[in-house]
Each structure stands twice: as structure tokens, then as C-alpha cells.
Design an enzyme around this catalytic site. Structure first.
Site, PDB file in Angstrom:
ATOM      1  N   HIS A 245       0.810  -1.214   0.000  1.00 14.75           N
ATOM      2  CA  HIS A 245       0.000   0.000   0.000  1.00 14.75           C
ATOM      3  C   HIS A 245       0.850   1.274   0.000  1.00 14.75           C
ATOM      4  CE1 HIS A 245       0.445  -0.199   4.504  1.00 14.75           C
ATOM      5  NE2 HIS A 245       0.474   1.111   4.371  1.00 14.75           N
TER       6      HIS A 245
ATOM      7  N   ASP B  78       0.296  -7.624   1.343  1.00 10.68           N
ATOM      8  CA  ASP B  78       0.732  -6.235   1.536  1.00 10.68           C
ATOM      9  C   ASP B  78       2.252  -6.133   1.557  1.00 10.68           C
ATOM     10  OD1 ASP B  78       0.322  -3.514   1.751  1.00 10.68           O
ATOM     11  OD2 ASP B  78       0.214  -3.528   3.937  1.00 10.68           O
TER      12      ASP B  78
ATOM     13  N   LEU C 117      -7.667 -24.512  -1.401  1.00 14.04           N
ATOM     14  CA  LEU C 117      -8.395 -25.716  -1.000  1.00 14.04           C
ATOM     15  C   LEU C 117      -9.817 -25.703  -1.529  1.00 14.04           C
ATOM     16  CD1 LEU C 117      -8.331 -28.339   0.634  1.00 14.04           C
ATOM     17  CD2 LEU C 117      -8.943 -27.014   2.667  1.00 14.04           C
ATOM     18  N   GLY C 118     -10.471 -24.545  -1.451  1.00  7.56           N
ATOM     19  CA  GLY C 118     -11.822 -24.433  -2.008  1.00  7.56           C
ATOM     20  C   GLY C 118     -12.930 -24.738  -1.026  1.00  7.56           C
ATOM     21  N   VAL C 119     -12.820 -24.184   0.191  1.00  9.36           N
ATOM     22  CA  VAL C 119     -13.871 -24.364   1.182  1.00  9.36           C
ATOM     23  C   VAL C 119     -14.210 -23.012   1.806  1.00  9.36           C
ATOM     24  CG1 VAL C 119     -13.332 -26.758   1.772  1.00  9.36           C
ATOM     25  CG2 VAL C 119     -12.186 -24.897   2.996  1.00  9.36           C
TER      26      VAL C 119
ATOM     27  N   GLY D 119       3.488   6.451   8.122  1.00  4.86           N
ATOM     28  CA  GLY D 119       4.892   6.625   7.769  1.00  4.86           C
ATOM     29  C   GLY D 119       5.755   5.479   8.249  1.00  4.86           C
ATOM     30  N   ASN D 120       5.288   4.752   9.272  1.00  7.73           N
ATOM     31  CA  ASN D 120       5.977   3.542   9.725  1.00  7.73           C
ATOM     32  C   ASN D 120       5.732   2.367   8.786  1.00  7.73           C
ATOM     33  OD1 ASN D 120       5.685   4.631  12.968  1.00  7.73           O
ATOM     34  ND2 ASN D 120       7.563   3.588  12.339  1.00  7.73           N
ATOM     35  N   SER D 121       4.685   2.458   7.978  1.00  9.61           N
ATOM     36  CA  SER D 121       4.316   1.340   7.104  1.00  9.61           C
ATOM     37  C   SER D 121       5.496   0.892   6.251  1.00  9.61           C
ATOM     38  CB  SER D 121       3.161   1.749   6.185  1.00  9.61           C
ATOM     39  OG  SER D 121       1.980   1.933   6.907  1.00  9.61           O
TER      40      SER D 121
ATOM     41  N   ILE E 193     -15.288 -21.623   5.427  1.00  7.94           N
ATOM     42  CA  ILE E 193     -15.183 -22.164   6.786  1.00  7.94           C
ATOM     43  C   ILE E 193     -15.764 -21.190   7.809  1.00  7.94           C
ATOM     44  CG2 ILE E 193     -13.184 -23.626   6.334  1.00  7.94           C
ATOM     45  CD1 ILE E 193     -11.418 -21.385   7.429  1.00  7.94           C
TER      46      ILE E 193
END
Length: 470
Positions: free
Chosen positions: A108, A138, A266-268, A209-211, A270
Site C-alpha cells: 500500500h 501487503d 483448497l476451495g472451502v 509513515g511507519n508502514s 469455513i
């Protein structure tokens, strides 16, 4: 005697104070060694020049038109005038991971930038190339043309434990090489809409700014990338989150090699297992990830996973919370075979699954569907139900079930059922028709919780159902 007591108290105070000081970490040497590898990152965006569209702004007598009136002029084909270079904006931080100029930061921080500028510890400012950027984690990988650079030492975030001291270096509000410290508050923290990162939670003061800046342990090793804060005021409130460095380095290797990241799938769908659901499924305690939906044409469907299975272990890793599962699945290379331990109908089973590639969010998922007729019916739950129409199946991507038309006082209402809920499974059995549903309800035990799977406004959900408590 009084003087002796005073002397003793004074001595005790000095000793306790000395011990307390001795136990507190001294960050000075750590900061001196680690700071040179931390960088400030700013970006430049180009925007259309709204002040001159390639024409002379002159009045009828050749006089100059004042600047304030020029924005009223629009000329065909000139809406997007010449591009202007905005002044660099300091947006975040980063750290150097190789002597030849590779740098890690947040996605970002560099998203949408036309140019990325890196300011080094020695005040040099260099333009960086974005090698790759991954929105889901990110993480972004940059490259500057330089050699012999100071490098941050990479640690092992899997060994982190709550209570450990950690330290952040970054550029909050543009103040370069600001140092803040705190402790690890929790590990493996799941955040909303961030299902593929098991965040490190700390109480280190992190601000805009820490990002993208590094989070260090007491050995001066990077164990995380500062990414997010939780705030109601817009400023730091004691909750900050960092991407574990082991996750970031996995992403980095793929970005360096391919420019993009491939994740396991996996396709679930949950959900969490709470106390009531654990009881209804016969578990001793709440644990695991409850499969609320198996997506069609997915690795889970091919392997035989079922709705109502509770996944307790994936590829040798225990699944305590449902949020643990996406982290583990995403890190498995597509095509790999893994063992999945599930509880099915009260029994433990192990299923072999060949992991697929996580599709794009827009990827259509096909489903086979069956037709049915509508017929109202009453039952022990005291709900009026009907068969699903084909339009309803298409709308919610449902293969089977019955839909609730109305809920009367009784067991169904007590369980929280509402009109419009689609019941797709009851006590481990798929609901295919009204007749079969009524038969299943008639066989339910009294005063014992059983799991019921419903689809509410398109979202699958398990709820505990208990008869005989009216």
C-alpha cells in the site's frame, strides 16, 4: 532502630531499582547496527495539468486572462492536458535485504505510484524499480541501482512468543529513523479481509509513515514488516500489526522470480467452532475449522471433503482456530499433496488433498444444479418450508436444500432460524427434498444439540439445533 529501618528500606529500594534496570533491554547498540539498513520511501504521481491546455489564455484585446478564471475553459480533446510531476510525498519506510539494492516495503506504500524514491541513511535519494507487489500479503519488492549497501539481518518469526521485546525503526510523519519499542502482544492474529497473513500483534507505537518499516527482535533481526494499526482516532492506540518475516520472504522469492505470487487453494468456506457447535458435533472442546461450504470444481470437492467436516489438522499443522487454515493453505505450493485430518460424524479421518492454485476473486465457479417443485410443509421444527426453485439455486449457487417460508414459535425459532434461510444439511446428512428433511427431523434425538447447515442471504453457516427444550 528507626535509622536502621530507614537504611534497610533505602538499600532495598536501590537493589530493586538496580535489578529493574538490569532487566530492561538496552536498545542503543541494536539501533546503531540496524538503522543504516532502514530507508524512507516517497512516491511521485503524475497528474494532468489543469492550468494550460496548450492554448494561450488571451482576452479579445490580447490581455492576459487572470489565473483564477482559467479553470473554466475546456477545449475538445484537451481534457487531459500535459502531465505534471507532483512533489514527492513521504509515505512510508522500508529496509534493505541485499547489498545490491533489493528493498522490502508494503504494497500500500507504493500502490499507484508513477515513481518511487528511496532515501538512504547517508542522505542519498535514488529512484527505485518496483519488481513486484502483492496486495494480499501487503508486501512489495523494490530495487535500486547501488552496491555495497548495509543489509538488515533476517530473523525467524516462527519462534516469536507473546511478551518478547521488539523494536521498530521507521519514518512516522516523515521523521526519519524514529525508534519505538514494545512487546509482542499476540502471534497468528487474523484480521478482517486479510486471511492469508498471520499477523504479529504488538504494542509498539506505529503511526502513518511507519508502514513498510522493519520490526526487530533483541538480536537485531527483522522478524516482521509493520503494516497496520487499529485506531478509532486516526493515531496510535496500542494495537499495531506486522507481517511475519517468514511470510514476507516467501512472497519476496516469488516476486523476484516471477513478479507475482501464487498461492495454494483448497476451495472451502469455513467458520469458527464455538462451544455450542462443538457440543453438537460431539467435540470435547471448540477447535478446528468447520467446513460450511465445499466449492464446486475445487480441490476439496475432488478429494471428498464434505460440508460439516471439521478440519483439525492440515499438512501436519494443528488448526486451533478457523483463521489458522487459510494461512497454512496459502503457503502450500499448488500441485502438492497434503494430509488433512477431519472429524466426520464423530470419527477422525485423514484425507489426501492435491492443492490447487488460488483463483482470482472474479473467477466464476461452476455448479451442477437440479430442479424441484415448490410444496409447503410443516415439521417438528415448526417452520413452513418449500422446495428451492431453480432461480433461487442460481442466485445463491446452491445445489440442494429446502427454503424456510415462515417460522412459528418452536425449536426452529429457538435455534435462530428466520424466513429465507435455506437448510442444506441436518445432523451430517444433506437435505435433498422436503420429504427427506421431514424424515431427518423425525429421527432427531431429544434434548441433544445437532449441527444444522443453512445458507442465509448467500452465506453458509452452521448453527446448533436442539429439540425438546420448548
Amino acid at each position: 532502630m528507626k535509622r536502621l529501618s530507614i537504611a534497610f528500606v533505602f538499600l532495598l529500594t536501590v537493589v530493586v531499582s538496580s535489578v529493574s534496570r538490569a532487566e530492561l533491554p538496552d536498545f542503543k547498540s541494536l539501533v546503531k547496527k540496524a538503522s543504516p539498513a532502514v530507508v524512507n520511501i516517497s512516491t511521485v504521481q503524475k497528474v494532468p495539468d489543469q492550468q494550460n491546455y496548450g492554448f494561450d489564455f488571451k482576452g479579445p484585446n490580447g490581455e492576459e486572462i487572470p489565473e483564477i478564471f482559467r479553470h473554466f475553459f475546456r477545449f475538445p480533446g484537451q481534457e487531459q492536458g500535459p502531465q505534471q510531476r507532483r512533489a514527492p510525498q513521504s509515505l512510508g519506510s522500508g529496509f534493505i535485504i541485499s547489498e545490491d539494492g533489493y528493498i522490502l516495503t508494503n504494497h500500500h506504500v507504493v500502490k499507484g505510484a508513477d515513481e518511487v524514491l528511496v532515501r538512504l541513511n547517508d542522505r542519498r535519494e535514488l529512484e527505485a524499480e518496483v519488481i513486484g507487489s502483492d496486495e494480499r500479503s501487503d508486501v512489495a519488492l523494490l530495487k535500486i541501482k547501488a552496491t555495497g549497501l548495509p543489509v538488515a539481518k533476517i530473523g525467524d518469526s516462527t519462534q516469536l512468543e507473546p511478551g518478547e521485546w521488539v523494536l521498530a525503526i521507521g519514518s512516522p510523519f516523515g521523521f526519519d529513523h524514529t525508534v519505538t519499542s514494545g512487546i509482542v502482544s499476540a502471534t497468528g492474529r487474523a484480521l478482517e479481509n486479510e486471511t492469508y497473513v498471520p499477523f504479529i500483534q504488538t504494542d509498539v507505537a506505529i503511526n502513518p509513515g511507519n508502514s513498510g518499516g522493519p520490526l526487530f527482535n533483541l538480536d537485531g533481526e527483522v522478524i516482521g514488516i509493520n503494516s497496520q494499526i487499529y485506531t478509532r482516532s486516526g493515531g496510535f492506540m496500542g494495537l499495531s500489526f506486522a507481517i511475519p518475516i517468514d511470510v514476507a520472504m516467501d512472497v519476496t522469492e516469488q516476486l523476484k522470480a516471477e513478479g507475482f505470487v501464487t498461492r495454494g487453494w483448497l476451495g472451502v468456506v469455513i467458520q469458527e467452532v464455538n462451544k455450542d457447535l462443538a457440543e453438537s458435533f460431539g467435540l470435547e472442546k471448540p477447535a478446528g475449522a468447520l467446513v460450511a461450504k465445499v466449492l464446486p470444481d475445487s480441490p476439496a470437492e475432488d478429494a471428498g471433503l464434505r460440508e460439516g467436516d471439521i478440519i483439525l489438522e492440515f499438512d501436519g499443522h494443528e488448526i486451533e482456530l478457523s483463521s489458522d487454515l487459510p494461512h497454512q493453505v496459502g503457503r502450500v505450493m499448488p500441485g502438492s499433496k497434503v494430509k488433512v485430518k477431519v472429524v466426520r460424524n464423530g470419527r477422525n479421518e485423514k484425507i489426501s488433498v492435491t492443492i490447487g492454485t488460488l483463483p482470482d476473486a472474479e473467477r466464476p465457479l461452476k455448479a451442477a444444479r437440479k430442479g424441484s417443485d415448490e410444496t409447503p410443509e410443516n415439521n417438528r421444527l415448526n417452520v413452513v418450508i418449500s422446495e428451492l426453485s431453480q432461480a433461487q439455486k442460481d442466485k445463491w449457487n446452491i445445489r440442494n436444500g429446502v427454503i424456510i417460508q415462515s417460522v412459528l414459535p418452536g425449536a426452529g425459532a429457538n435455534a435462530g432460524l428466520v424466513s429465507g434461510d435455506v437448510i442444506t444439511m441436518l445432523n451430517g446428512q444433506r437435505v435433498e427434498s422436503i420429504r427427506q428433511f421431514v424424515e431427518l427431523v423425525n429421527k432427531l434425538p431429544e434434548k441433544k444439540s445437532v449441527p444444522m447447515r443453512i445458507v442465509r442471504r448467500g452465506s453458509p453457516l452452521f448453527i446448533p439445533l436442539r429439540l425438546g427444550d420448548e
